[in-house]
Design a protein around this motif. Structure first.
Motif, PDB file in Angstrom:
ATOM      1  N   HIS A  30       1.028  -0.968   0.037  1.00 35.82           N
ATOM      2  CA  HIS A  30      -0.183   0.328  -0.011  1.00 35.82           C
ATOM      3  C   HIS A  30       0.948   1.477  -0.221  1.00 35.82           C
ATOM      4  O   HIS A  30       1.728   0.822  -0.307  1.00 35.82           O
ATOM      5  CB  HIS A  30      -1.199   0.080   1.105  1.00 35.82           C
ATOM      6  CG  HIS A  30      -0.232   0.159   2.598  1.00 35.82           C
ATOM      7  ND1 HIS A  30       0.298   0.962   3.282  1.00 35.82           N
ATOM      8  CD2 HIS A  30      -0.165  -1.282   2.986  1.00 35.82           C
ATOM      9  CE1 HIS A  30       0.517   0.931   3.998  1.00 35.82           C
ATOM     10  NE2 HIS A  30       1.197   0.041   4.501  1.00 35.82           N
ATOM     11  N   SER A  54      -5.089   3.511   4.126  1.00 36.33           N
ATOM     12  CA  SER A  54      -4.404   2.158   3.308  1.00 36.33           C
ATOM     13  C   SER A  54      -4.273   0.830   4.474  1.00 36.33           C
ATOM     14  O   SER A  54      -4.078  -0.165   3.764  1.00 36.33           O
ATOM     15  CB  SER A  54      -3.222   2.686   2.232  1.00 36.33           C
ATOM     16  OG  SER A  54      -3.447   3.596   1.884  1.00 36.33           O
ATOM     17  N   THR A  67      -4.048   1.672  -3.205  1.00 33.30           N
ATOM     18  CA  THR A  67      -3.550   3.205  -3.992  1.00 33.30           C
ATOM     19  C   THR A  67      -4.254   3.574  -4.676  1.00 33.30           C
ATOM     20  O   THR A  67      -4.984   3.252  -5.454  1.00 33.30           O
ATOM     21  CB  THR A  67      -2.093   2.982  -4.589  1.00 33.30           C
ATOM     22  OG1 THR A  67      -1.501   4.516  -4.826  1.00 33.30           O
ATOM     23  CG2 THR A  67      -2.376   2.467  -6.029  1.00 33.30           C
ATOM     24  N   ASN A 119      -9.202   5.376  -2.926  1.00 31.25           N
ATOM     25  CA  ASN A 119      -8.035   5.334  -2.395  1.00 31.25           C
ATOM     26  C   ASN A 119      -8.356   3.684  -3.319  1.00 31.25           C
ATOM     27  O   ASN A 119      -9.701   4.425  -3.953  1.00 31.25           O
ATOM     28  CB  ASN A 119      -8.179   4.085  -0.849  1.00 31.25           C
ATOM     29  CG  ASN A 119      -7.066   3.796  -0.909  1.00 31.25           C
ATOM     30  OD1 ASN A 119      -5.730   3.494  -1.472  1.00 31.25           O
ATOM     31  ND2 ASN A 119      -6.256   3.905   0.499  1.00 31.25           N
TER      32      ASN A 119
END
Length: 504
Positions: free
Chosen positions: A66, A72, A119, A128
């Protein structure tokens, strides 16, 4: 409100060849990447690996990592628990760059069957997403369609055994970069005597200082924003952003640095600042890479996205190369380069003006750190000849004006609406301007009286029509914007305020 699979159309999470959505509450948007949604997406990827990639093992090997985003770590933990229940052998890569996690399928002591990167690149702090990889590389748009379909169907794999391994996988990747420089320059510490400063944008790129530059002998004092911080408190993690670049310009000047490098959040993009404080990104970055490659492979093809400049095309041609301008989107240019190679052309690189760069001799992996290394190698070679890296692009013609406006499409079926409007704009432009050819997306037209051109296209990820202007005269963008503003005034679903502002 938080979404579940049953309460939203999960296909809305598709963003080109990635998956992206709202992951953090408190920013005025409903959370889309809930624990349930994450679980179904990860389950779907494991099933995809087995069914589509024909990986049949007691424990499929999956790497997961991540970037520094606020959500994350939590998403990774949900994904790991899902992978455990699916009976996978899990390689927890923790904070890592996107190119590094893809490389997990290339190392003998990992040899993973698939990889998951958490990501959303440079997008806002509340977003995200996922980038999925197989041994064939990054998943294509069609692969994402299948994964989302499997998620809708709640497909999953259930296993009886699992295992979790933790290791400094970033070191494997970093060591490879260090070895590349040493081999190319013939010294153990070829960067001794050089000052190179890095702006990691509070993302995953801080490793580049400690694990790559310092072992090579570089002085990195003055580097900024190396600490991971998903709030991105200093500037946008975007090598295209003028404000972001301004920080690095000041650092280069204040420290008398030989070079400055800025990365985005997950290190698949970068840009440079030279020793005089000049920005080298967008067309300049593509020109620099082209000049380096065409010295060694004259006649080769440089594949770029659609918004590159007229001056860049001339520069590539005069350097002995072929410029193939294709669609926006890093996967689009990479796949086009591969397709050209299959037809017998020597496509040596695929680049976007955003800073995405994939070299033929790096398996067309989209890798900002590898790009930085290739440029550093060239800088050292030039320094030995008492030359500067900016000398290589001194003949690149810079337009008097470059502008970009973004027109939001304010309706639910934005893709169909956008395509319909662009088709009408194409008809209009055929009568009023000269259409540029070949064109692979949107409408690109030459406007002689403005000594320039415009390109109108649908955004890869958002409900937006993006218009880029380039002109060789001051005021040229305004001349073109006036005509286009009049055209778009006939469509009530278009927010044309940015375009109107340019036309005034």
């Amino acid at each position: 409100m938080c979404y579940s699979i049953n309460s939203m159309d999960i296909k809305l999470l598709k963003s080109g060849s990635d998956i992206r959505g709202v992951a953090t509450s408190g920013y005025g948007e409903d959370v889309q990447l809930t624990d349930e949604v994450v679980e179904q997406l990860v389950n779907a990827f494991v099933v995809f690996i087995e069914e589509r990639m024909l990986i049949k093992k007691e424990m499929p090997k999956i790497a997961i990592g991540h970037d520094s985003r606020l959500s994350s770590e939590h998403i990774k933990e949900v994904a790991k628990q899902t992978l455990k229940r699916a009976g996978c052998e899990i390689y927890d890569c923790s904070l890592i760059s996107t190119p590094a996690i893809y490389k997990m399928s290339k190392y003998r002591d990992t040899d993973v069957d698939g990889a998951i990167m958490i990501t959303a690149s440079h997008h806002p702090v509340n977003k995200n997403g996922f980038k999925f990889f197989t041994k064939n590389g990054g998943c294509e748009k069609t692969d994402i369609d299948i994964i989302l379909q499997y998620a809708e169907q709640f497909k999953k794999r259930v296993g009886n055994k699992n295992a979790v391994f933790k290791k400094d996988f970033c070191k494997l990747y970093s060591d490879e970069l260090v070895s590349l420089v040493r081999l190319a320059l013939g010294e153990n510490k070829p960067l001794e005597g050089l000052k190179i400063v890095v702006d990691a944008s509070n993302g995953a790129g801080g490793f580049f200082v400690d694990k790559v530059l310092i072992p090579l002998g570089a002085n990195t004092i003055g580097s900024i924003f190396l600490e991971p911080d998903g709030r991105f408190p200093n500037h946008q993690p975007n090598p295209e952003d003028k404000n972001a670049l301004s920080f690095l310009v000041n650092v280069v000047k204040d420290n008398n640095a030989d070079l400055g490098i800025i990365f985005d959040t997950d290190v698949d993009r970068c840009a440079l600042i030279d020793s005089d404080g000049n920005e080298i990104n967008r067309n300049k970055l593509i020109a620099l890479v082209s000049a380096i490659l065409l010295k060694r492979t004259p006649g080769a093809t440089i594949v770029t996205d659609s918004v590159t400049s007229t001056g860049l095309s001339r520069f590539i041609r005069l350097a002995g190369g072929v410029h193939h301008r294709y669609k926006r989107g890093y996967k689009n240019v990479i796949n086009e380069a591969k397709a050209l190679i299959a037809k017998g052309e020597r496509a040596v690189v695929a680049m976007e003006t955003s800073g995405h760069c994939a070299f033929y001799d790096n398996d067309f992996i989209d890798d900002g750190a590898y790009l930085a290394i290739r440029l550093i190698i060239e800088m050292v070679r030039l320094k030995r000849e008492d030359k500067k890296i900016c000398d290589m692009i001194s003949t690149l013609e810079i337009p008097a004006e470059e502008r970009e406006v973004r027109l939001r499409i304010m309706c639910e079926d934005f893709h169909k609406t956008g395509e319909t409007i662009l088709e009408k704009l194409k008809e209009f432009s055929t009568r009023v301007f000269e259409l540029d050819t070949p064109i692979y997306e949107g409408v690109r037209a030459k406007v002689d009286y403005a000594k320039g051109w415009f390109l109108a296209r649908l955004s890869v990820h958002d409900p937006i029509i993006v218009i880029n202007f380039e002109s060789e005269i001051v005021g040229g963008a305004k001349l073109m914007a006036k005509v286009l503003d009049s055209f778009f005034s006939g469509y009530k679903d278009i927010d044309r305020r940015e375009l109107t502002a340019v036309s005034i």
